[in-house]
Enzyme design. Sequence first.
Site, PDB file in Angstrom:
ATOM      1  N   THR A   1       0.900  -3.182   7.245  1.00  0.00           N
ATOM      2  CA  THR A   1       1.552  -2.563   6.089  1.00  0.00           C
ATOM      3  C   THR A   1       0.587  -2.300   4.949  1.00  0.00           C
ATOM      4  O   THR A   1       0.826  -1.406   4.142  1.00  0.00           O
ATOM      5  CB  THR A   1       2.715  -3.436   5.594  1.00  0.00           C
ATOM      6  N   CYS A   2      -0.495  -3.085   4.853  1.00  0.00           N
ATOM      7  CA  CYS A   2      -1.483  -2.828   3.800  1.00  0.00           C
ATOM      8  C   CYS A   2      -2.124  -1.466   3.965  1.00  0.00           C
ATOM      9  O   CYS A   2      -2.588  -0.872   3.000  1.00  0.00           O
ATOM     10  CB  CYS A   2      -2.564  -3.900   3.813  1.00  0.00           C
ATOM     11  N   ALA A   3      -2.171  -0.986   5.202  1.00  0.00           N
ATOM     12  CA  ALA A   3      -2.841   0.284   5.487  1.00  0.00           C
ATOM     13  C   ALA A   3      -1.860   1.381   5.872  1.00  0.00           C
ATOM     14  O   ALA A   3      -2.285   2.497   6.162  1.00  0.00           O
ATOM     15  CB  ALA A   3      -3.854   0.091   6.609  1.00  0.00           C
TER      16      ALA A   3
ATOM     17  N   ILE B   1      -3.084  -7.638   4.938  1.00  0.00           N
ATOM     18  CA  ILE B   1      -4.512  -7.815   4.691  1.00  0.00           C
ATOM     19  C   ILE B   1      -4.716  -8.270   3.257  1.00  0.00           C
ATOM     20  O   ILE B   1      -4.181  -7.677   2.353  1.00  0.00           O
ATOM     21  CB  ILE B   1      -5.251  -6.490   4.927  1.00  0.00           C
TER      22      ILE B   1
END
Length: 496
Positions: free
Chosen positions: A436-438, A496
Site C-alpha cells: 500500500t505504501c507504493a 514500508i
Amino acid sequence: MRDAFSLSTGGMPSWCNELIASCPFLFSFEARCKYFRLAAFGPRRVQHHALSRSNSVASNDRQPTAGGLPCKKFLVWRDQILDSATRMMDLHARHKGLIEVEYNEEVGTGRGPTLEFYILVSLEFQKTGLGMWREDHSSFITSNTLPATDSGILINPFGLFPRPWSPTSDSYNGVQFSVVLKKFVLLGQIVAKAIQDGRVLDVPLSKAFYKLILGQDLSLYDIQSFDPELGRTRLEFQAIVNRQMHLESFCVENSTLKLDLCFRNTMIEDLYLDLTLPGYPDYVLYSECDHKMVNLANLENYIELVVDATIHTGIGRQVEAFKSGFNQVFAIKHLHIFTEEELERLLCGECDIWAFNELLEHIKFDHGYTASSPPIINLLEIIQEFEYAQWRAFLQFVTGVPRLPPGGLASLNPKLTIVRKHSSNCADTELPSVMTCANYLKLPPYSSKERMKEKLLYAITRKGKAHSTFHSLLQGEMERFTRFEASDRLAVSSFI
C-alpha cells in the site's frame, strides 16, 4: 494561478487575493486548491505538493519525498486509536511539518501506516454512543472485533450532524458533555491536519455540517438535508401557521376553512406534542411552560424553538469546539473559498467509479504485464463490474484508503502499478498481494476471468495483514470489521 513559480514564492498581487476571496466561483477548483495551499500553508507546502506530483508523473517513486519539509514520527497503539490521536494533536497540532505514524510493536513506518491511521481515526469518530452525532435515521454495524462496550459503527445515509445538547444538560446516558466537546476539538484538529498533510479521511459528514465549517448560516430548509422527516414536518407546521395568519387577516371564523389548519387531517392539539425537542426528551424547549402541550396558539413559537435547538443553540458549542481545534492547525477561514461539496472532496477525496480509458491512462503495468496482457484486460473489466462497496474495498486493499485523493486516479501518488506475481505453485491457487505504501498490486496470471474475480473478491473482502492489523471492510452496502486469520494471510498488505 498557472505560474508555479509565482505560487511557490508567494508573488501574487494583492488584487488576486481580493478577487479569489470575493468571487471564488470565477476560478476552477484546481486553481483555488493551489491558492489555498499557498495562503494557508506557505510556499514550502506548495513546493512540496508540486514536487510530489511531479515525482508521481515522472518517476513513480514508491516513497514521495517530503520536499524539504520536516517530518515527525509518532508512535500509535492500535487498541487506543483516539487516545493516540489526542496525544499526537497535543504535541503536533501546531507543527507545520509532516506527521508519519508507526505502530507499537510493529515494523514499518511512512505513508502506508499513516494513511491507515487516518482511516482508523475516521472509524472511531463514527462509533455509536459517543454523544456527538444525531442517530435518528442511522443503522448500526456490530463487530466482534470492537470492544464489548461499543455497539458498532454509525451509518447515516444523510451524513453525520451534531447531536443537539440542551444548555442545561451536562450528561445523558452516561456521556458527559465536556467529553463530547473534547472529541469535537480533536475532530477539528484531525480534519485540519489531514488537509494540511494531504491525507484522506473517511468521515461521512453531512452537507449541513460542511456549511457550518464554512461559516454559513443554516435555516429550517437545511434540516431536511440531514433529517428529512423532521424538516418536512416543520415545513408543514410552518404552512399551517402561515394559513392561520392569512385567515386571521381576513377575520375568517368559518369552521370549514379552519379545517385547513390541521396537520394531515389531525388537529394540532390532538397530536399531543409536548415542548421538548423531537427525539430528545431530555431537551426541554421552554421550561417555564411546565411541559405545556403544543397547540395552534403556540405552534409558531414551537417551530422556532425546535429549529433553534436543532441548528443553533443545541449544536453551537460543539461547532465552536470543532473550529477551535481546527484553528490550532491553520485558520479555518482559508476554507471559505470552497463550497460544501468541494470541501468534502478536499477532505475525503473522490468517489467516482473509474472509466475503462481512465484505468488504461493512469495505471502503470510492469514486470511481466502490459496494457494488452489478457490478465490485465480481465482485471480492468472486473473493476468496472464492481458494485460501489466492492470498489471501495478494492481501493482500500491496494492503496490503504477507500477513496481517491482530490483529482481522482490521476492524482494518486505514487501511481497505481500492477505487476505479475510469480510463484512456483499454480497461479490459480494464489491470492493477489499489495504494497500500500507504493500503490502496488501483485496479480497472479489466473487462467480465467472468473477465477481472477473469485480470488480478488476474496482478498479485498477478507483483507488483513500480519500483526493483527485492524481494517475496515465492506460487505454488501455497509462496512464491517474483522481480523484476518493466520491461514488467510496470503493476501497481505506490506507496509514500508
